[in-house]
Scaffold this active site. Structure first.
Site, PDB file in Angstrom:
ATOM      1  N   HIS A   1      47.299  -7.566   8.514  1.00 47.32           N
ATOM      2  CA  HIS A   1      47.770  -6.601   9.511  1.00 47.32           C
ATOM      3  C   HIS A   1      48.172  -5.303   8.823  1.00 47.32           C
ATOM      4  O   HIS A   1      48.825  -5.341   7.779  1.00 47.32           O
ATOM      5  CB  HIS A   1      48.984  -7.177  10.252  1.00 47.32           C
TER       6      HIS A   1
ATOM      7  N   LYS B   1       0.810  -1.221   0.000  1.00 55.44           N
ATOM      8  CA  LYS B   1       0.000   0.000   0.000  1.00 55.44           C
ATOM      9  C   LYS B   1       0.845   1.275   0.000  1.00 55.44           C
ATOM     10  O   LYS B   1       0.357   2.346  -0.367  1.00 55.44           O
ATOM     11  CB  LYS B   1      -0.932   0.018   1.211  1.00 55.44           C
TER      12      LYS B   1
ATOM     13  N   ALA C   1      15.474   2.408  25.505  1.00 57.15           N
ATOM     14  CA  ALA C   1      16.925   2.349  25.276  1.00 57.15           C
ATOM     15  C   ALA C   1      17.293   1.149  24.424  1.00 57.15           C
ATOM     16  O   ALA C   1      18.229   0.410  24.722  1.00 57.15           O
ATOM     17  CB  ALA C   1      17.666   2.297  26.617  1.00 57.15           C
ATOM     18  N   GLY C   2      16.531   0.958  23.343  1.00 55.15           N
ATOM     19  CA  GLY C   2      16.820  -0.116  22.403  1.00 55.15           C
ATOM     20  C   GLY C   2      17.523   0.411  21.165  1.00 55.15           C
ATOM     21  O   GLY C   2      18.052   1.527  21.157  1.00 55.15           O
TER      22      GLY C   2
ATOM     23  N   LEU D   1      18.551   4.469  20.590  1.00 56.98           N
ATOM     24  CA  LEU D   1      19.959   4.855  20.710  1.00 56.98           C
ATOM     25  C   LEU D   1      20.523   5.355  19.388  1.00 56.98           C
ATOM     26  O   LEU D   1      21.381   6.248  19.377  1.00 56.98           O
ATOM     27  CB  LEU D   1      20.773   3.674  21.234  1.00 56.98           C
ATOM     28  N   GLU D   2      20.055   4.796  18.277  1.00 53.31           N
ATOM     29  CA  GLU D   2      20.516   5.301  16.986  1.00 53.31           C
ATOM     30  C   GLU D   2      20.017   6.716  16.736  1.00 53.31           C
ATOM     31  O   GLU D   2      20.799   7.613  16.383  1.00 53.31           O
ATOM     32  CB  GLU D   2      20.061   4.366  15.859  1.00 53.31           C
TER      33      GLU D   2
ATOM     34  N   SER E   1       5.746  -4.572  10.433  1.00 51.60           N
ATOM     35  CA  SER E   1       5.343  -4.147  11.771  1.00 51.60           C
ATOM     36  C   SER E   1       5.151  -2.639  11.829  1.00 51.60           C
ATOM     37  O   SER E   1       5.506  -1.911  10.904  1.00 51.60           O
ATOM     38  CB  SER E   1       6.409  -4.574  12.791  1.00 51.60           C
TER      39      SER E   1
ATOM     40  N   LEU F   1      14.065  -8.111  12.357  1.00 55.19           N
ATOM     41  CA  LEU F   1      15.246  -7.667  11.620  1.00 55.19           C
ATOM     42  C   LEU F   1      15.019  -7.845  10.130  1.00 55.19           C
ATOM     43  O   LEU F   1      14.487  -8.874   9.696  1.00 55.19           O
ATOM     44  CB  LEU F   1      16.478  -8.471  12.040  1.00 55.19           C
ATOM     45  N   ALA F   2      15.439  -6.859   9.344  1.00 55.30           N
ATOM     46  CA  ALA F   2      15.247  -6.926   7.902  1.00 55.30           C
ATOM     47  C   ALA F   2      15.926  -8.145   7.296  1.00 55.30           C
ATOM     48  O   ALA F   2      15.356  -8.833   6.450  1.00 55.30           O
ATOM     49  CB  ALA F   2      15.784  -5.652   7.249  1.00 55.30           C
TER      50      ALA F   2
END
Length: 492
Positions: A471, A57, A206-207, A211-212, A170, A346-347
């Protein structure tokens, strides 16, 4: 190679007595939802020769992730990080800048450009290449093999499908007494559209999202306070990692402060301010916080409203659709994936499920290893995790070895002066098989995939430790943490 016959036997399912008529379009597979799980499933179905349609949609494909979630937030995280580095770190590198300013409108334009490029790529390239019909409208199940679409152009179309995938995603969870208007009190959608930097911003939750987005606006100058009901941040993340994460964000970077163990009682918009009523989670005196904006980020809930699940008798498991190990509902030709079923929202989890569902339809198996799905928080430093946390292992009584290596002992991290955080490895005490890997540090969201491959193929910590790493690289911290797990690290 299978052709694109209208009814290829390979994908055929019983149609419950339903007869297809020529005036109704017929498909082997119809995917409801064009988010990361839905559009990937549709493309995969097309690649396997199924006649496929995808319905959404929103219009532009990509779902929440590409339009108002993962992608735009990463664009703003990137832009704000550049500003923050220029403001705080350039001088010590011998780069002197004067007249440094923020242009929020230009940041938003750059964000929108990224969104448009990706969404148009799905519709204009991926769908066309795989011969997927894209229908823009609201889909509703009106029969076991029938879907009615209220098109965005106000027309109505009915189609038939041998197989259906529900991938409706969602929506943001709400708090009673806190009415979202996407102007003053916002979800992540509104927080991506602030036209100026709010002086004071409260983030509820605070998930990951909180936070992002708190990092974005904190870097740009907001006074950010994170209110969390629990007594810790990032629920579900390894507690040792979470504690260090909180310290870095609040004490070292001073991007945000935390009010933990605090519940939200209500919110009211008064003029150009929001009055947020809070109180201790375990009881106590209420407090009014007067701020410019409030971001509600307490999680997400499956979006299934108006889909017509009752019409076809789809069974639920609480708020989510109940599925078996093959992502089938109790109506076998109807599958469900992504945020509307159990598991992390999660995507990339949805993408894996989309491919697995299509492969199962096609008789090719299809499987998702839920023990090897990474999670990333795209702050700076980044937090990345896969497998079991130390908390989970202790609770389950599983004996394990633990290895930790700080980025402060990593030459590349020290060279670029970005050495906050660590790599933590957990392995079975008897077999040394990897059980979980957790990272907090620069580029952790990319480095985690070495551990994901290790868990996927049953590697031991010694396997990764004995693998040569270039390295100087940040990834050497993974090698050293694995060395610390089964033996001893070299550089610590």
């Amino acid at each position: 190679m299978l052709g694109r016959a209208t009814k290829p036997l390979r994908f055929a399912h019983a149609l419950h007595g339903t007869r297809f008529f020529s005036s109704v379009k017929e498909y082997d597979c119809v995917v409801i939802g064009a988010g990361p799980g839905g559009y990937v499933a549709a493309v995969k179905a097309g690649q396997l020769g199924m006649k496929t349609a995808c319905i959404d949609k929103r219009g532009p494909p990509g779902g929440t992730c590409l339009n108002v979630g993962c992608i735009p937030s990463k664009a703003l995280l990137n832009a704000s990080h550049h500003y923050h580095v220029a403001q705080h770190d350039f001088k010590k590198y011998g780069i002197n800048v004067s007249g440094l300013e923020i242009d929020v409108k230009q940041m938003l334009k750059a964000k929108d450009k990224a969104i448009k490029g990706l969404t148009s790529g799905i519709e204009g390239t991926l769908f066309k290449k795989s011969k997927v019909d894209y229908l823009k409208g609201f889909a509703k199940l009106t029969g076991p093999n029938e879907i009615t679409v209220d098109m965005n152009d106000d027309s109505t179309e009915t189609i038939k499908a041998k197989n259906i995938i529900i991938a409706t995603g969602s929506d943001s969870a709400q708090i009673p007494g806190v009415e979202v208007d996407e102007k003053m009190i916002v979800t992540s959608t509104g927080a991506l559209e602030f036209d100026k930097v709010p002086e004071k911003l409260v983030v509820i939750g605070a998930g990951v999202i909180g936070l992002e987005m708190g990092s974005v606006w904190g870097r740009l100058g907001s006074e950010v306070t994170v209110v969390e009901f629990l007594d810790r941040i990032t629920p579900g993340v390894d507690s040792e990692i979470a504690k260090q994460f909180q310290t870095i964000l609040s004490r070292k970077q001073k991007l945000m402060s935390f009010k933990l163990g605090t519940k939200v009682m209500g919110a009211e918009v008064v003029g150009d301010k929001v009055h947020l009523k809070v109180a201790p989670s375990k009881g106590g005196d209420e407090e009014i916080m007067e701020v410019d904006k409030v971001l509600v980020s307490i999680g997400r809930v499956p979006y299934l409203e108006g889909l017509g699940l009752d019409t076809v008798g789809i069974e639920m498991d609480g708020r989510v659709i109940k599925t078996n190990d093959h992502l089938q509902t109790n109506v076998p030709h109807i599958y469900a994936i992504g945020d509307c079923i159990k598991g992390p929202m999660l995507a990339h989890k949805a993408e894996e499920e989309g491919i697995a569902a299509i492969e199962h339809m096609a008789g090719l198996g299809g499987h998702v290893n839920y023990d090897a799905i990474p999670g990333v928080i795209y702050t700076h430093p980044e937090l990345a995790t896969v497998g079991k946390t130390e908390d989970e292992l202790k609770e389950a009584g599983i004996k394990y070895n633990k290895g930790v290596f700080p980025f402060m002992a990593n030459s590349r991290a020290r060279t670029i002066d970005d050495a906050d955080g660590m790599v933590k490895v957990l392995a079975d005490k008897e077999t040394d098989r990897l059980l979980g890997v957790h990272m907090l540090g620069p580029n952790a969201g990319e480095m985690i995939h070495e551990a994901v491959v290790g868990l996927e193929y049953g590697a031991s910590s010694e396997d990764l430790a004995r693998t040569c790493h270039a390295h100087p690289t940040l990834s050497e911290a993974v090698k050293e943490a694995c060395m610390a797990t089964y033996d001893k690290p070299i550089h610590m």
